[in-house]
Motif scaffolding. Structure first.
Motif, PDB file in Angstrom:
ATOM      1  N   ASP A 167       0.966  -1.208   0.172  1.00  0.00           N
ATOM      2  CA  ASP A 167       0.060   0.104  -0.059  1.00  0.00           C
ATOM      3  C   ASP A 167       0.843   1.138  -0.044  1.00  0.00           C
ATOM      4  OD1 ASP A 167      -1.881   2.068   0.303  1.00  0.00           O
ATOM      5  OD2 ASP A 167      -2.954   0.947   2.018  1.00  0.00           O
ATOM      6  N   LEU A 168       1.037   1.818  -1.217  1.00  0.00           N
ATOM      7  CA  LEU A 168       1.853   2.927  -1.286  1.00  0.00           C
ATOM      8  C   LEU A 168       1.543   4.244  -0.418  1.00  0.00           C
ATOM      9  CD1 LEU A 168       4.476   4.001  -2.755  1.00  0.00           C
ATOM     10  CD2 LEU A 168       2.968   4.979  -4.484  1.00  0.00           C
ATOM     11  N   ALA A 169       0.161   4.387  -0.104  1.00  0.00           N
ATOM     12  CA  ALA A 169      -0.198   5.182   0.978  1.00  0.00           C
ATOM     13  C   ALA A 169       0.312   4.925   2.213  1.00  0.00           C
ATOM     14  CB  ALA A 169      -1.760   5.354   1.089  1.00  0.00           C
ATOM     15  N   LYS A 170       0.581   4.023   2.806  1.00  0.00           N
ATOM     16  CA  LYS A 170       1.419   3.507   3.893  1.00  0.00           C
ATOM     17  C   LYS A 170       2.621   4.053   3.949  1.00  0.00           C
ATOM     18  CE  LYS A 170      -1.201  -0.614   4.902  1.00  0.00           C
ATOM     19  NZ  LYS A 170      -0.716  -2.289   5.008  1.00  0.00           N
ATOM     20  N   ALA A 171       3.399   3.944   2.924  1.00  0.00           N
ATOM     21  CA  ALA A 171       4.784   4.640   2.545  1.00  0.00           C
ATOM     22  C   ALA A 171       4.864   5.826   2.407  1.00  0.00           C
ATOM     23  CB  ALA A 171       5.538   3.903   1.487  1.00  0.00           C
ATOM     24  N   LYS A 172       3.607   6.650   1.989  1.00  0.00           N
ATOM     25  CA  LYS A 172       3.733   7.948   1.793  1.00  0.00           C
ATOM     26  C   LYS A 172       3.664   8.569   3.086  1.00  0.00           C
ATOM     27  CE  LYS A 172       2.451   8.205  -2.832  1.00  0.00           C
ATOM     28  NZ  LYS A 172       1.200   8.843  -3.887  1.00  0.00           N
ATOM     29  N   ALA A 173       2.828   7.946   4.036  1.00  0.00           N
ATOM     30  CA  ALA A 173       2.530   8.305   5.436  1.00  0.00           C
ATOM     31  C   ALA A 173       3.714   8.397   6.544  1.00  0.00           C
ATOM     32  CB  ALA A 173       1.442   7.696   6.044  1.00  0.00           C
ATOM     33  N   VAL A 174       4.838   7.750   6.137  1.00  0.00           N
ATOM     34  CA  VAL A 174       6.028   7.461   6.896  1.00  0.00           C
ATOM     35  C   VAL A 174       6.438   9.079   7.197  1.00  0.00           C
ATOM     36  CG1 VAL A 174       8.532   6.866   6.915  1.00  0.00           C
ATOM     37  CG2 VAL A 174       6.741   5.329   6.329  1.00  0.00           C
ATOM     38  N   PRO A 175       6.872   9.458   8.488  1.00  0.00           N
ATOM     39  CA  PRO A 175       7.514  10.526   8.752  1.00  0.00           C
ATOM     40  C   PRO A 175       8.661  10.988   7.852  1.00  0.00           C
ATOM     41  CG  PRO A 175       6.811   9.599  10.826  1.00  0.00           C
ATOM     42  CD  PRO A 175       6.615   8.563   9.584  1.00  0.00           C
ATOM     43  N   GLY A 176       8.704  12.367   7.144  1.00  0.00           N
ATOM     44  CA  GLY A 176       9.891  12.670   6.373  1.00  0.00           C
ATOM     45  C   GLY A 176       9.721  12.141   5.011  1.00  0.00           C
ATOM     46  N   ALA A 177       8.630  11.224   4.724  1.00  0.00           N
ATOM     47  CA  ALA A 177       8.952  10.724   3.309  1.00  0.00           C
ATOM     48  C   ALA A 177       8.395  11.684   2.355  1.00  0.00           C
ATOM     49  CB  ALA A 177       7.635   9.385   3.131  1.00  0.00           C
ATOM     50  N   VAL A 178       9.262  11.526   1.013  1.00  0.00           N
ATOM     51  CA  VAL A 178       8.898  12.356  -0.002  1.00  0.00           C
ATOM     52  C   VAL A 178       8.291  11.580  -1.230  1.00  0.00           C
ATOM     53  CG1 VAL A 178      10.087  13.765  -1.758  1.00  0.00           C
ATOM     54  CG2 VAL A 178      10.979  13.671   0.702  1.00  0.00           C
ATOM     55  N   ALA A 179       6.883  11.920  -1.601  1.00  0.00           N
ATOM     56  CA  ALA A 179       6.352  11.753  -2.641  1.00  0.00           C
ATOM     57  C   ALA A 179       6.981  12.149  -4.066  1.00  0.00           C
ATOM     58  CB  ALA A 179       4.905  11.824  -2.642  1.00  0.00           C
ATOM     59  N   HIS A 180       7.161  11.246  -4.938  1.00  0.00           N
ATOM     60  CA  HIS A 180       7.652  11.621  -6.255  1.00  0.00           C
ATOM     61  C   HIS A 180       7.481  10.654  -7.452  1.00  0.00           C
ATOM     62  CE1 HIS A 180      11.532   9.185  -5.953  1.00  0.00           C
ATOM     63  NE2 HIS A 180      11.255   9.236  -4.768  1.00  0.00           N
ATOM     64  N   GLY A 181       6.650  11.070  -8.473  1.00  0.00           N
ATOM     65  CA  GLY A 181       6.406  10.000  -9.396  1.00  0.00           C
ATOM     66  C   GLY A 181       5.401   8.994  -8.787  1.00  0.00           C
ATOM     67  N   ASP A 182       5.763   7.713  -8.989  1.00  0.00           N
ATOM     68  CA  ASP A 182       5.115   6.519  -8.620  1.00  0.00           C
ATOM     69  C   ASP A 182       5.819   6.036  -7.269  1.00  0.00           C
ATOM     70  OD1 ASP A 182       3.171   6.753 -10.544  1.00  0.00           O
ATOM     71  OD2 ASP A 182       4.486   5.479 -11.879  1.00  0.00           O
ATOM     72  N   ALA A 183       6.541   6.739  -6.478  1.00  0.00           N
ATOM     73  CA  ALA A 183       7.294   6.312  -5.458  1.00  0.00           C
ATOM     74  C   ALA A 183       7.165   7.300  -4.286  1.00  0.00           C
ATOM     75  CB  ALA A 183       8.653   6.094  -5.852  1.00  0.00           C
ATOM     76  N   ALA A 184       7.554   6.716  -3.200  1.00  0.00           N
ATOM     77  CA  ALA A 184       7.634   7.413  -1.897  1.00  0.00           C
ATOM     78  C   ALA A 184       8.931   7.156  -1.237  1.00  0.00           C
ATOM     79  CB  ALA A 184       6.531   7.244  -1.018  1.00  0.00           C
ATOM     80  N   SER A 185       9.841   8.060  -0.998  1.00  0.00           N
ATOM     81  CA  SER A 185      11.202   7.665  -0.652  1.00  0.00           C
ATOM     82  C   SER A 185      11.586   8.567   0.824  1.00  0.00           C
ATOM     83  CB  SER A 185      12.483   8.411  -1.689  1.00  0.00           C
ATOM     84  OG  SER A 185      11.979   7.513  -3.011  1.00  0.00           O
TER      85      SER A 185
END
Length: 282
Positions: free
Chosen positions: A248-266
């Protein structure tokens, strides 16, 4: 002809200076982290693992200086980050013999273990046989070795495989090189897997089976792949990023400090011991 006893990427070793503080930080990033393990005395190291379905990440620290961990101490004298990647082997002795037949001189096999705290109480033991490719054979600056798991049930514990960020697998390990074509060819030769050239000067080497791929590229490609905020704190050479699949990419985007870009979250490298951690769907 692919090596018969090398079965694909097994785990990525992230070497850190403060083992307990690093584990706490990775927990804040949404990972379920195992209890701390202490390896056999000759290894002189301790670890925390982050388990997925078929592979895992290992946070590794030095507890006592030994001959076995000198390469790791030399690495830590320069920086933290991805020191090496392990491949799964079904027979460490036979795998080492395969390397010898190719004219390489493997280090090992070495047998070691560590106690494991089991869910619900009690203690088990994780045991391994490992061998290393020669230390000078480090494609793109990343060392490689092979690991035979003798007690998978004490490593792949179901409770440790569920992560708040949804991580389920290692999709790619990405490696910076001034000459990515040559670095990819180097790894290809060591593990007998093909190189494929992709767009924008990227070279891909599969690790085997359905396990993670290795991508090799230069600084210019890194700048295109990741925003500047994500690259903060990253190494300027060798293995720089780990790409993880998430359910679930939304879970990764919710990580504190994560940066969403394109089809990823880093997650920026400065928040993960110098390693860019990127999440993709699937």
């Amino acid at each position: 002809m692919p090596l018969k006893h090398i079965l694909g990427a097994d785990h990525v070793v992230i070497t850190v200076r403060d083992l307990d503080a690093s584990a706490a930080q990775w927990k804040r990033l949404g990972f379920t982290v195992s209890p701390r393990g202490t390896h056999s005395p000759q290894m002189g190291s301790g670890n925390y693992t982050i388990m997925f379905g078929d592979d895992y990440l290992e946070l590794l620290g030095i507890l006592a200086e030994t001959d076995q961990n000198k390469p790791t101490r030399d690495f830590l004298a320069k920086r933290e980050g991805i020191e090496r990647t392990a491949f799964t082997t079904d027979d460490a002795a036979a795998g080492a013999a395969e390397l010898k037949s190719q004219g390489l001189e493997p280090l090992g096999p070495v047998h070691f273990g560590r106690p494991v705290e089991l869910p619900g109480g009690g203690t088990g033991e994780a045991r391994f046989n490992v061998f290393r490719w020669p230390l000078v054979e480090a494609p793109g600056g990343m060392r490689i070795f092979a690991c035979q798991h003798l007690t998978r049930e004490t490593v792949w514990i179901p409770e440790l495989q569920k992560h708040a960020n949804g991580a389920t697998r290692i999709a790619r390990v990405e490696i910076l090189s001034a000459d990515p074509k040559a670095a990819a060819a180097h790894l290809s030769r060591l593990i007998d897997e093909p190189v494929s050239a992709e767009a924008d000067g990227i070279y891909r080497v599969p690790s085997g089976g359905k396990r993670a791929d290795f991508l090799f590229y230069d600084q210019a490609v890194l700048a295109k792949r990741y925003p500047e905020a994500v690259r903060q704190g990253a190494t300027s050479e060798s293995a720089v990023a780990i790409v993880l699949g998430t359910d679930d990419l939304a879970k990764a985007k919710a990580v504190p400090g994560a940066v969403a870009h394109g089809d990823a979250a880093s997650i920026p490298a400065e928040a993960a011991n110098g390693v860019i951690i990127s999440f993709i769907a699937g």
